[in-house]
Scaffold this motif. Sequence first.
Motif, PDB file in Angstrom:
ATOM      1  N   TRP A  82       0.853  -1.181   0.000  1.00 47.29           N
ATOM      2  CA  TRP A  82       0.000   0.000   0.000  1.00 47.29           C
ATOM      3  C   TRP A  82       0.892   1.235   0.000  1.00 47.29           C
ATOM      4  O   TRP A  82       1.914   1.247   0.686  1.00 47.29           O
ATOM      5  CB  TRP A  82      -0.901   0.025   1.231  1.00 47.29           C
ATOM      6  CG  TRP A  82      -1.841  -1.134   1.353  1.00 47.29           C
ATOM      7  CD1 TRP A  82      -1.641  -2.284   2.052  1.00 47.29           C
ATOM      8  CD2 TRP A  82      -3.141  -1.259   0.752  1.00 47.29           C
ATOM      9  NE1 TRP A  82      -2.731  -3.117   1.938  1.00 47.29           N
ATOM     10  CE2 TRP A  82      -3.665  -2.516   1.139  1.00 47.29           C
ATOM     11  CE3 TRP A  82      -3.902  -0.431  -0.076  1.00 47.29           C
ATOM     12  CZ2 TRP A  82      -4.922  -2.954   0.734  1.00 47.29           C
ATOM     13  CZ3 TRP A  82      -5.158  -0.868  -0.477  1.00 47.29           C
ATOM     14  CH2 TRP A  82      -5.664  -2.117  -0.079  1.00 47.29           C
ATOM     15  N   PRO A  83       0.530   2.290  -0.727  1.00 45.42           N
ATOM     16  CA  PRO A  83       1.366   3.501  -0.748  1.00 45.42           C
ATOM     17  C   PRO A  83       1.462   4.124   0.642  1.00 45.42           C
ATOM     18  O   PRO A  83       0.531   4.019   1.456  1.00 45.42           O
ATOM     19  CB  PRO A  83       0.652   4.427  -1.721  1.00 45.42           C
ATOM     20  CG  PRO A  83      -0.743   3.909  -1.811  1.00 45.42           C
ATOM     21  CD  PRO A  83      -0.658   2.436  -1.577  1.00 45.42           C
ATOM     22  N   GLU A  84       2.576   4.762   0.915  1.00 50.88           N
ATOM     23  CA  GLU A  84       2.820   5.335   2.236  1.00 50.88           C
ATOM     24  C   GLU A  84       1.728   6.313   2.643  1.00 50.88           C
ATOM     25  O   GLU A  84       1.309   6.343   3.803  1.00 50.88           O
ATOM     26  CB  GLU A  84       4.178   6.030   2.247  1.00 50.88           C
ATOM     27  CG  GLU A  84       4.572   6.592   3.609  1.00 50.88           C
ATOM     28  CD  GLU A  84       5.953   7.217   3.598  1.00 50.88           C
ATOM     29  OE1 GLU A  84       6.340   7.817   4.610  1.00 50.88           O
ATOM     30  OE2 GLU A  84       6.643   7.106   2.562  1.00 50.88           O
ATOM     31  N   SER A  85       1.246   7.110   1.707  1.00 53.43           N
ATOM     32  CA  SER A  85       0.227   8.109   2.031  1.00 53.43           C
ATOM     33  C   SER A  85      -1.095   7.477   2.440  1.00 53.43           C
ATOM     34  O   SER A  85      -1.906   8.112   3.126  1.00 53.43           O
ATOM     35  CB  SER A  85      -0.002   9.040   0.836  1.00 53.43           C
ATOM     36  OG  SER A  85      -0.255   8.285  -0.342  1.00 53.43           O
ATOM     37  N   LEU A  86      -1.329   6.223   2.037  1.00 53.58           N
ATOM     38  CA  LEU A  86      -2.571   5.533   2.382  1.00 53.58           C
ATOM     39  C   LEU A  86      -2.422   4.660   3.620  1.00 53.58           C
ATOM     40  O   LEU A  86      -3.419   4.222   4.208  1.00 53.58           O
ATOM     41  CB  LEU A  86      -3.032   4.684   1.196  1.00 53.58           C
ATOM     42  CG  LEU A  86      -4.445   4.087   1.252  1.00 53.58           C
ATOM     43  CD1 LEU A  86      -5.500   5.183   1.235  1.00 53.58           C
ATOM     44  CD2 LEU A  86      -4.659   3.128   0.077  1.00 53.58           C
ATOM     45  N   GLN A  87      -1.193   4.396   4.033  1.00 51.30           N
ATOM     46  CA  GLN A  87      -0.922   3.488   5.149  1.00 51.30           C
ATOM     47  C   GLN A  87      -1.735   3.806   6.409  1.00 51.30           C
ATOM     48  O   GLN A  87      -2.246   2.893   7.058  1.00 51.30           O
ATOM     49  CB  GLN A  87       0.567   3.480   5.473  1.00 51.30           C
ATOM     50  CG  GLN A  87       1.430   2.702   4.514  1.00 51.30           C
ATOM     51  CD  GLN A  87       1.344   1.190   4.721  1.00 51.30           C
ATOM     52  OE1 GLN A  87       0.856   0.717   5.738  1.00 51.30           O
ATOM     53  NE2 GLN A  87       1.820   0.446   3.744  1.00 51.30           N
ATOM     54  N   PRO A  88      -1.863   5.093   6.807  1.00 50.62           N
ATOM     55  CA  PRO A  88      -2.646   5.364   8.030  1.00 50.62           C
ATOM     56  C   PRO A  88      -4.075   4.852   7.944  1.00 50.62           C
ATOM     57  O   PRO A  88      -4.604   4.335   8.943  1.00 50.62           O
ATOM     58  CB  PRO A  88      -2.596   6.895   8.135  1.00 50.62           C
ATOM     59  CG  PRO A  88      -1.348   7.283   7.441  1.00 50.62           C
ATOM     60  CD  PRO A  88      -1.228   6.320   6.287  1.00 50.62           C
ATOM     61  N   LEU A  89      -4.709   4.977   6.793  1.00 46.95           N
ATOM     62  CA  LEU A  89      -6.080   4.484   6.653  1.00 46.95           C
ATOM     63  C   LEU A  89      -6.130   2.961   6.626  1.00 46.95           C
ATOM     64  O   LEU A  89      -7.065   2.355   7.156  1.00 46.95           O
ATOM     65  CB  LEU A  89      -6.720   5.041   5.381  1.00 46.95           C
ATOM     66  CG  LEU A  89      -7.249   6.477   5.450  1.00 46.95           C
ATOM     67  CD1 LEU A  89      -7.839   6.889   4.116  1.00 46.95           C
ATOM     68  CD2 LEU A  89      -8.267   6.635   6.567  1.00 46.95           C
ATOM     69  N   VAL A  90      -5.123   2.341   6.030  1.00 42.05           N
ATOM     70  CA  VAL A  90      -5.063   0.875   6.020  1.00 42.05           C
ATOM     71  C   VAL A  90      -4.939   0.344   7.439  1.00 42.05           C
ATOM     72  O   VAL A  90      -5.664  -0.570   7.848  1.00 42.05           O
ATOM     73  CB  VAL A  90      -3.887   0.388   5.145  1.00 42.05           C
ATOM     74  CG1 VAL A  90      -3.765  -1.137   5.209  1.00 42.05           C
ATOM     75  CG2 VAL A  90      -4.068   0.837   3.709  1.00 42.05           C
ATOM     76  N   ARG A  91      -4.031   0.915   8.227  1.00 46.57           N
ATOM     77  CA  ARG A  91      -3.841   0.487   9.609  1.00 46.57           C
ATOM     78  C   ARG A  91      -5.087   0.793  10.450  1.00 46.57           C
ATOM     79  O   ARG A  91      -5.485   0.009  11.310  1.00 46.57           O
ATOM     80  CB  ARG A  91      -2.628   1.182  10.220  1.00 46.57           C
ATOM     81  CG  ARG A  91      -1.298   0.910   9.538  1.00 46.57           C
ATOM     82  CD  ARG A  91      -0.753  -0.487   9.876  1.00 46.57           C
ATOM     83  NE  ARG A  91      -1.443  -1.565   9.181  1.00 46.57           N
ATOM     84  CZ  ARG A  91      -1.201  -1.937   7.939  1.00 46.57           C
ATOM     85  NH1 ARG A  91      -0.295  -1.301   7.234  1.00 46.57           N
ATOM     86  NH2 ARG A  91      -1.849  -2.947   7.392  1.00 46.57           N
TER      87      ARG A  91
END
Length: 221
Positions: A120-129
């Motif tokens: 997952w792209p770094e910018s999306l990581q917070p939403l993934v987590r």
Amino acid sequence: MELPPLSLEQLSKLAASNTPSSQLFEILSQYETDASIMSAGSGSAETGAGDPQLLSLFYSSFFFAHLLTKQLPEARALTKRMPEALRHQDPSLQNCLTLLQALWQTQHAQVYQILRGLPWPESLQPLVRRYENFFQDDTLIAISTTYEAIRPETAANYLGLDPQAAEQGDSAIIEKFTSCGWTWDPAARLLRPSPIVVQPTDQTSSNGIRETMAMLGNRGR
């Protein structure tokens, strides 16, 4: 209040923020028209017209906002509104489609594998987590009210933990379940859940569960 223009910076800020899920969904909803115009090739350089990276981050973020507000059918509908070429070629959107299928088929172990294992792209990581935590908490609440008794390996599978360690009676795993109010029957080798009730309007309702399950969740990675 007027929103800032749709941009990578704005989306990254939203993804990393603690904005309540319902508000996050509403904000991204207001950006969908802009995203549709951009995907059609209109707009201006300032708004990132036709920028595949921007559109990918927007639709991926909006997809997770649907999941965080428990709108799975609507998330499925969103995938139909994504630009077709981008949907078929962009890795993040492909990951979203794979996740959607696992959720639709209630494949819990696969959901965790997708969230933790796919790039997952770094910018999306917070939403993934954030969604991983949400999904784990929501699943814990569901099985707490569904089962009168459950094998530890089955419970571990639901929560993205190590089923083999749970089957062997790993004390740390058992203790985390009992910390949530469950009881452990060592003779029958069964966990007996106790219902966990939260207020659906309370934005922090799962915080206590998350703190209780944090160590256990880390073991599942």
